[in-house]
Every structure is written in structure tokens, then in C-alpha cells.
Design a protein around this motif. Structure first.
Motif: not given
Ligand code: SER
Length: 389
Positions: A40, A42, A68, A86, A156, A194, A196, A217-219
Motif C-alpha cells: 500500500s 502508506m 498483494r 495506488m 484499516w 479509502n 484512513v 492516509d488515503t489510497g
Molecule cells: N492504506 C490504505 C489502503 O491501503 C489507504 O491508503 O487502503
């Protein structure tokens, strides 16, 4: 809107709001990090979410490639990929969740032209450790976006320990008929973004302590949103996969759609992983690469054992390396894939020979599996599939 345009629109939107663009890292986390791959955006930022000042400030934006393996079995459906990109934004102890959600809403609707009526949000409804996320709930209510409250799905974390927090996920409707139910009840609601509220750290004993700062933290999954913006029903139909769609079915015409999707996903992932310097091995990252290549070959050889990765057009390798801004030489990547194919062919031949012995005709016990693995290099899953031939 093509994917490049979408990515540029995203990054510029956040740059206009004071974010600095940081360069995405490779798929390999820094030494000493417990995870095999960056999963991710982050992830490479963990020290800064935990309080270390970032040299570029408190507002960041980037594009990060991620891998993943938890989704490996889901590859082939409309939304899951092994390697994907991402888009991420971060407030490192600066602004709070509602502003992040409000900007997210503005970008999706004004910036990218999505009909607000096709959005749904989920918000953390509270549990015995944290109360409901009323700030996010209020923001969505003010914007007229319907909200579903959940508990587990709106929390999350990157792993059992480390930074974590409640999140608010934005879903986009992908159905042909108007939506009638909520994201947890209808998977035509596709999760795209997302946010967070990363304010806690989970300790070994499971307890939560506050992080030194309140982060957001957004993704957002690039291929997922791109396919929806392009009106496509799966990630494999967006422009990113156009060269694969053009070249692979022509090369191996009898592959059905699920097999094609697996081939696109796993080969593309194998190229990117190789491009980041991973080499096939029996453990760790190298084993993930090995599994990706072997799963592709198993599908390719199911109805035609003469198929070879050597037939793969160069364009697919160079297109993928370019897309992920990798330096590797397409020729080197191809050579590695071919060596791995050769090794797998030899292993299968040896495996068939060994398994034809009388000792292995009946049911196998753990001792047999151990012997086959330790003496002949045959992993359990391979033994199982050879016995089904
Ligand atoms: N860490 C969160 C995710 O992977 C937002 O970036 O969904």
C-alpha cells in the motif's frame, strides 16, 4: 479519460491544495521491514506516520506500485490485480479526515466528472475500542452521499501491529441498473478510495495507543478507477491492459477469458517484480515470482504444452517496464522468464517420473510430501496438480 490523464488530474488537484509529490518506492520495502512487498502507498511512509518529520512537509501525494498476494486467488474477477498502482495522499499530523473526504468528493465529482448519485460511503460505526466516526458521517451527510456503517470493514491496518485506524471508503456504482442496496450487500458497488484516519498504533498485545500525531492516509486503486471512468466492466478492459488484449489472444487463441485474465495479471506482475530486481527462488519474494510464472505456465500448458514465454512479444515487456517507470532491459527480463520456464519444464518431467513409482500410487502422507520436497524439489501444490493430470 485515459489513465495518464486521470493520474495527472489527481496529482495536480492535490498539488493545488498544498501537497508535494513524492517519488513512489519500488516494490521492495526497506531492509528490516517484516513484509515481503509494498502492499500500500502508506507502507514506505510508516516512519513519518509515526512522527518523524518528512523532508517535503506535512502534505504529500504520490503514485505507488503495490503487490498483494492475499488477492492471488481473487485474480480473474473484475477488480483484483496482483500488482497495481495506488494513488495516495497524506496529511502527516496536518488536516483531519473530513477535509480529506471533502476533497475526495470534490475531485471525484468536479475533477473527474463522476455523477454524485453513483457514490456511496462506508464509515466506522464504533466498537469497544473507539467510538463511531461521527466527523466522517457528518461530512457525507452534508454532501448528500448515502452512508453505511460497518465495524470490521472500516478499520484499516497494515498488519497485526503498527499504525492503524478507522477508515471511510468511497464506493462507485458499476451496475447497469440504478443501485438499490448498500456496498456490503451488492458487489457492484466497487470500492475506489479509502481514507484512513491513522491515529492509533496497535501493540503486540492487541491494545491501541495514540500515534504522536493524527494522520490521514488515503489510497485509490488506479486501474480500478480508470476502468470505471472508461465505462469498462473489469480492470482488464481499461487502457492499461490494451496491449495485452491486443497481443495475447492473437498469440494463444484458445485461452478463455478467465485464463487470459490470469495470464495478463501474472505476467505483468512477474515483469514488474523482476524489474524491481527480484529473482526466482524457493523462498520469500523470489518464491512469489516463481509462483506467478508457474501459475501462468500451468494455464498455458493445460491444452498446449508447446506454448512458451519465448513467444511473448517484446512490446508487452517494454510497455510494462515503461508504465511502471522501471529501468530494466526488456531482453534481460525475457531471458529470466525463459530460464524459469526451462527450470519448471525440467521439474515437471522429474516430478512425473518420480510420481509414477509404485510407492506414490496410493494416498500420500506427510512423510511422502516431505521426501518429495526435500529429495526431489517438488513442492506439495505441484505434487497435487501432477497427480490430477
Ligand atoms: N492504506 C490504505 C489502503 O491501503 C489507504 O491508503 O487502503
Amino acid at each position: 479519460m485515459d489513465t495518464e490523464h486521470m493520474v495527472r488530474t489527481f496529482v495536480e488537484y492535490f498539488e493545488d491544495r498544498g501537497h508535494r509529490r513524492i517519488t513512489g518506492s519500488t516494490l521492495l520495502p526497506p531492509p528490516g521491514d517484516p513484509v515481503l512487498f509494498t502492499t500500500s502507498g502508506m507502507h514506505p511512509l510508516t516512519p513519518y506516520l509515526e512522527g518523524r518529520p518528512h523532508p517535503l512537509g506535512r502534505r504529500l501525494v504520490n503514485v505507488q506500485r503495490c503487490l498483494r498476494t492475499t488477492d492471488l486467488e481473487e485474480v480473474g474477477d473484475a477488480t483484483h490485480l496482483t500488482v497495481f498502482e495506488m494513488l495516495g495522499t497524506w496529511s502527516l499530523g496536518d488536516y483531519e479526515g473530513p477535509l480529506s473526504l471533502d476533497w475526495g468528493y470534490g475531485l471525484l465529482t468536479d475533477g473527474l466528472g463522476i455523477d454524485p448519485g453513483l457514490l456511496y460511503a462506508t464509515v466506522h460505526g464504533g466498537d469497544d475500542r473507539t467510538g463511531p466516526d461521527t466527523a466522517s458521517l457528518r461530512l457525507w451527510q452534508d454532501r448528500g452521499v448515502p452512508v453505511e456503517l460497518t465495524v470490521e470493514e472500516n478499520w484499516w491496518s497494515n498488519g497485526p501491529v503498527g499504525p492503524c485506524g478507522p477508515d471511510s471508503e468511497i464506493f462507485l456504482w458499476s451496475g447497469d441498473t440504478p443501485p438499490r442496496s448498500t456496498p456490503t450487500q451488492d458487489d457492484r458497488w466497487v470500492e475506489v478510495w479509502n481514507h484512513v484516519m491513522m491515529r492509533h498504533r496497535r501493540l503486540e498485545d492487541g491494545s491501541l495507543v495514540p500515534l504522536p500525531q493524527r494522520n490521514v492516509d488515503t489510497g485509490l486503486g488506479v486501474e480500478r478507477l480508470a476502468s470505471l471512468l472508461q465505462g469498462k466492466s473489469s480492470v482488464f478492459d481499461c487502457d492499461v491492459f490494451a496491449p495485452w488484449r491486443r497481443l495475447v489472444p492473437a498469440l494463444w487463441p484458445s485461452l478463455d477469458e478467465p485464463s487470459l485474465r490470469l495470464v495478463y495479471d501474472h505476467l505483468r506482475s512477474a515483469v514488474v517484480v523482476t524489474g524491481d530486481g527480484v529473482r526466482p527462488a524457493n523462498t520469500g519474494r523470489g518464491y512469489v515470482l516463481r509462483r506467478l510464472v508457474r501459475r501462468v505456465l500451468t494455464v498455458l500448458w493445460r491444452d498446449d504444452p508447446s506454448r512458451s514465454l519465448g513467444d511473448l512479444p517484446d512490446e508487452l515487456v517494454s510497455h510494462t517496464l515503461d508504465r511502471f517507470r522501471q529501468q530494466g532491459e526488456p531482453g534481460d527480463v525475457r531471458r529470466l522468464l525463459l530460464q524459469e520456464e526451462h527450470r519448471f519444464r525440467q521439474l515437471l518431467e522429474r516430478g512425473r517420473k518420480v510420481l509414477s513409482r509404485p510407492r506414490f500410487q496410493g494416498p500420500l502422507d506427510d512423510e511422502d510430501f516431505r521426501y518429495l520436497h526435500d529429495t526431489h524439489g517438488l513442492p506439495r501444490d505441484l505434487v497435487m496438480s501432477l497427480r490430477q493430470e
